[in-house]
Design a protein around this motif. Structure first.
Motif, PDB file in Angstrom:
ATOM      1  N   GLU A 252     -15.442 -12.339 -10.768  1.00  0.00           N
ATOM      2  CA  GLU A 252     -16.279 -12.738 -11.721  1.00  0.00           C
ATOM      3  C   GLU A 252     -15.762 -13.780 -12.690  1.00  0.00           C
ATOM      4  N   GLN A 253     -14.202 -13.754 -12.658  1.00  0.00           N
ATOM      5  CA  GLN A 253     -13.656 -14.857 -13.584  1.00  0.00           C
ATOM      6  C   GLN A 253     -13.286 -15.991 -12.743  1.00  0.00           C
ATOM      7  N   GLU A 254     -13.761 -15.906 -11.529  1.00  0.00           N
ATOM      8  CA  GLU A 254     -13.402 -17.246 -10.540  1.00  0.00           C
ATOM      9  C   GLU A 254     -12.074 -17.200 -10.169  1.00  0.00           C
ATOM     10  N   LEU A 255     -11.335 -16.192 -10.065  1.00  0.00           N
ATOM     11  CA  LEU A 255      -9.961 -15.884  -9.761  1.00  0.00           C
ATOM     12  C   LEU A 255     -10.042 -15.695  -8.136  1.00  0.00           C
ATOM     13  N   GLU A 256      -9.037 -16.304  -7.331  1.00  0.00           N
ATOM     14  CA  GLU A 256      -8.999 -16.052  -6.052  1.00  0.00           C
ATOM     15  C   GLU A 256      -8.012 -14.810  -5.609  1.00  0.00           C
ATOM     16  N   CYS A 257      -8.746 -13.785  -4.888  1.00  0.00           N
ATOM     17  CA  CYS A 257      -8.144 -12.605  -4.889  1.00  0.00           C
ATOM     18  C   CYS A 257      -7.532 -12.707  -3.582  1.00  0.00           C
ATOM     19  N   ILE A 258      -6.029 -12.754  -3.708  1.00  0.00           N
ATOM     20  CA  ILE A 258      -4.963 -12.944  -2.515  1.00  0.00           C
ATOM     21  C   ILE A 258      -5.028 -11.683  -1.944  1.00  0.00           C
ATOM     22  N   HIS A 259      -4.720 -10.675  -2.418  1.00  0.00           N
ATOM     23  CA  HIS A 259      -4.539  -9.331  -1.801  1.00  0.00           C
ATOM     24  C   HIS A 259      -4.731  -8.266  -2.735  1.00  0.00           C
ATOM     25  N   MET A 260      -4.802  -7.200  -2.265  1.00  0.00           N
ATOM     26  CA  MET A 260      -4.859  -5.662  -3.125  1.00  0.00           C
ATOM     27  C   MET A 260      -3.838  -4.643  -2.217  1.00  0.00           C
ATOM     28  N   HIS A 261      -3.021  -4.206  -3.081  1.00  0.00           N
ATOM     29  CA  HIS A 261      -1.957  -3.422  -2.506  1.00  0.00           C
ATOM     30  C   HIS A 261      -2.154  -2.008  -3.027  1.00  0.00           C
ATOM     31  N   ALA A 262      -1.895  -1.066  -2.104  1.00  0.00           N
ATOM     32  CA  ALA A 262      -1.399   0.206  -2.918  1.00  0.00           C
ATOM     33  C   ALA A 262      -0.273   0.466  -3.200  1.00  0.00           C
ATOM     34  N   VAL A 263       0.008   1.122  -4.419  1.00  0.00           N
ATOM     35  CA  VAL A 263       1.304   1.101  -5.080  1.00  0.00           C
ATOM     36  C   VAL A 263       2.053   2.368  -4.294  1.00  0.00           C
ATOM     37  N   GLU A 264       1.724   3.678  -4.651  1.00  0.00           N
ATOM     38  CA  GLU A 264       2.213   4.763  -3.865  1.00  0.00           C
ATOM     39  C   GLU A 264       1.721   4.968  -2.441  1.00  0.00           C
ATOM     40  N   GLY A 265       0.435   4.431  -2.153  1.00  0.00           N
ATOM     41  CA  GLY A 265      -0.451   4.737  -0.910  1.00  0.00           C
ATOM     42  C   GLY A 265      -0.577   6.114  -0.884  1.00  0.00           C
ATOM     43  N   MET A 266      -0.821   6.347   0.614  1.00  0.00           N
ATOM     44  CA  MET A 266      -0.967   7.701   0.932  1.00  0.00           C
ATOM     45  C   MET A 266       0.360   8.607   0.984  1.00  0.00           C
ATOM     46  N   VAL A 267       1.368   8.288   1.281  1.00  0.00           N
ATOM     47  CA  VAL A 267       2.884   8.523   1.334  1.00  0.00           C
ATOM     48  C   VAL A 267       3.110   9.917   0.669  1.00  0.00           C
ATOM     49  N   TRP A 268       2.751   9.713  -0.630  1.00  0.00           N
ATOM     50  CA  TRP A 268       2.988  10.775  -1.674  1.00  0.00           C
ATOM     51  C   TRP A 268       2.666  12.099  -1.344  1.00  0.00           C
ATOM     52  N   LEU A 269       1.434  12.136  -0.474  1.00  0.00           N
ATOM     53  CA  LEU A 269       0.828  13.241   0.077  1.00  0.00           C
ATOM     54  C   LEU A 269       1.575  14.233   0.864  1.00  0.00           C
ATOM     55  N   ASP A 270       2.959  13.617   1.325  1.00  0.00           N
ATOM     56  CA  ASP A 270       3.789  14.399   1.921  1.00  0.00           C
ATOM     57  C   ASP A 270       4.163  15.742   1.340  1.00  0.00           C
ATOM     58  N   LYS A 271       4.001  16.980   1.781  1.00  0.00           N
ATOM     59  CA  LYS A 271       4.083  18.214   0.865  1.00  0.00           C
ATOM     60  C   LYS A 271       5.812  18.377   0.526  1.00  0.00           C
ATOM     61  N   ASN A 272       6.506  17.531   1.314  1.00  0.00           N
ATOM     62  CA  ASN A 272       7.836  17.720   1.015  1.00  0.00           C
ATOM     63  C   ASN A 272       8.560  16.204   0.405  1.00  0.00           C
ATOM     64  N   TYR A 273       7.408  15.478  -0.391  1.00  0.00           N
ATOM     65  CA  TYR A 273       7.820  14.357  -0.742  1.00  0.00           C
ATOM     66  C   TYR A 273       8.945  13.781  -1.094  1.00  0.00           C
ATOM     67  N   PHE A 274       9.404  14.546  -2.256  1.00  0.00           N
ATOM     68  CA  PHE A 274      10.899  14.198  -2.803  1.00  0.00           C
ATOM     69  C   PHE A 274      11.937  14.334  -1.960  1.00  0.00           C
ATOM     70  N   ALA A 275      11.876  15.367  -1.283  1.00  0.00           N
ATOM     71  CA  ALA A 275      12.999  15.776  -0.320  1.00  0.00           C
ATOM     72  C   ALA A 275      12.829  14.670   0.811  1.00  0.00           C
ATOM     73  N   SER A 276      11.801  14.421   1.376  1.00  0.00           N
ATOM     74  CA  SER A 276      11.744  13.302   2.300  1.00  0.00           C
ATOM     75  C   SER A 276      12.180  11.915   1.952  1.00  0.00           C
ATOM     76  N   LEU A 277      12.215  11.683   0.544  1.00  0.00           N
ATOM     77  CA  LEU A 277      12.519  10.386   0.188  1.00  0.00           C
ATOM     78  C   LEU A 277      14.128  10.584   0.218  1.00  0.00           C
ATOM     79  N   ASN A 278      14.694  11.593  -0.011  1.00  0.00           N
ATOM     80  CA  ASN A 278      16.183  11.423   0.129  1.00  0.00           C
ATOM     81  C   ASN A 278      16.815  11.806   1.453  1.00  0.00           C
ATOM     82  N   HIS A 279      15.987  11.692   2.562  1.00  0.00           N
ATOM     83  CA  HIS A 279      16.364  11.905   3.762  1.00  0.00           C
ATOM     84  C   HIS A 279      16.118  10.541   4.685  1.00  0.00           C
ATOM     85  N   GLU A 280      17.194  10.119   5.340  1.00  0.00           N
ATOM     86  CA  GLU A 280      17.145   8.809   5.556  1.00  0.00           C
ATOM     87  C   GLU A 280      15.991   8.400   6.646  1.00  0.00           C
ATOM     88  N   LYS A 281      16.010   9.234   7.810  1.00  0.00           N
ATOM     89  CA  LYS A 281      14.961   9.078   8.785  1.00  0.00           C
ATOM     90  C   LYS A 281      13.365   9.263   8.137  1.00  0.00           C
TER      91      LYS A 281
END
Length: 275
Positions: A213-242
């Motif tokens: 509406e302000q005549e700005l060109e939309c380049i992209h929209m990004h998910a910040v956390e995305g869906m990955v935070w729904l991993d039931k062991n999210y924090f443990a998974s972030l600390n596991h390399e694989k």
């Protein structure tokens, strides 16, 4: 500093009680901080850009940007945050500049910045006319072909969190979620004083429309956390390399999928001022 409130008093009281300084150092905040930095970095046009961080809080992102060689200005309405941001700036060899102000009235000349970051205004300004005023100011201050990065809270955020932690079955919380899903308007119930004060939680298509509406060109929209935070062991998974690698790959291939954006509590729009 002038102690006159520049924003809704309930919002200022919320931030005076909460610790924005430590929020990005624990829990989901740690991932949010790293993720937001990676998104911002995608859109910085040169190694020495002029950047205005509107709603820059205590200056954590500004410190990171200043250390990378950019000229950074923080605009922040909460006096407590300005004091903490100034202390942070004073410790830097190349300090950023702190301005107490707010998004609808930026004290910069036209075409001042290469990049404008809207970190809080799009969800703290509940009325559309106020968000539009903020976007118009950002468009005025950014140069032609400059970039505006807008961060928003998703209209599904409370509902997803409530389903995940069981709060959805609390009547006041459920009523709040119903309202957000239908109207995008967020008002904190008295029973949950730790929740964000009054706000606006965008639908992804509504966020995009406000920029168009302000005549700005939309380049992209990004998910910040995305869906990955729904991993039931999210924090443990972030600390596991694989496992972390798997989650980051999943985020990479879904971050611009418009149909999946509602699974992410926060979203970012990147837009260009082509006029």
């Amino acid at each position: 500093m002038n102690s006159k409130s520049l924003i809704n008093r309930d919002i200022e009281l919320f931030y005076n009680r909460a610790s924005e300084e430590t929020r990005l150092e624990k829990g989901m905040g740690v991932f949010e901080f790293e993720r937001v930095k990676s998104l911002i970095e995608k859109y910085i046009p040169s190694p020495s850009s002029k950047i205005v961080d509107v709603g820059g809080g205590t200056g954590k992102y500004a410190e990171w940007l200043a250390k990378k060689g950019h000229s950074v200005h923080v605009v922040e309405p909460v006096e407590k945050h300005c004091v903490l941001a100034q202390d942070r700036a004073d410790r830097l060899r190349k300090p950023f500049v702190v301005h107490r102000g707010e998004a609808r009235n930026l004290k910069f000349s036209n075409n001042f910045a290469d990049v404008i970051i809207l970190h809080g205004p799009l969800y703290h300004l509940q009325k559309k006319e106020d968000r539009i005023s903020a976007l118009r100011e950002a468009k005025r201050v950014v140069r032609k072909n400059g970039i505006i990065l807008g961060f928003a809270i998703n209209y599904t955020a409370s509902t997803l969190a409530g389903l995940f932690n069981g709060l959805i079955h609390k009547p006041a919380f459920f009523d709040m979620c119903q309202t957000e899903l239908v109207t995008s308007v967020h008002n904190r119930p008295d029973a949950f004083p730790w929740l964000l004060a009054e706000a606006f939680y965008h639908r992804p298509d509504g966020l995009k429309e406000e920029f168009l509406e302000q005549e700005l060109e939309c380049i992209h929209m990004h998910a910040v956390e995305g869906m990955v935070w729904l991993d039931k062991n999210y924090f443990a998974s972030l600390n596991h390399e694989k496992k972390r690698k798997n989650l980051m790959r999943l985020l990479e291939i879904t971050e611009n999928d418009f149909g999946l954006l509602p699974f992410s509590p926060h979203i970012m729009i990147a837009a260009k001022n082509t006029l």
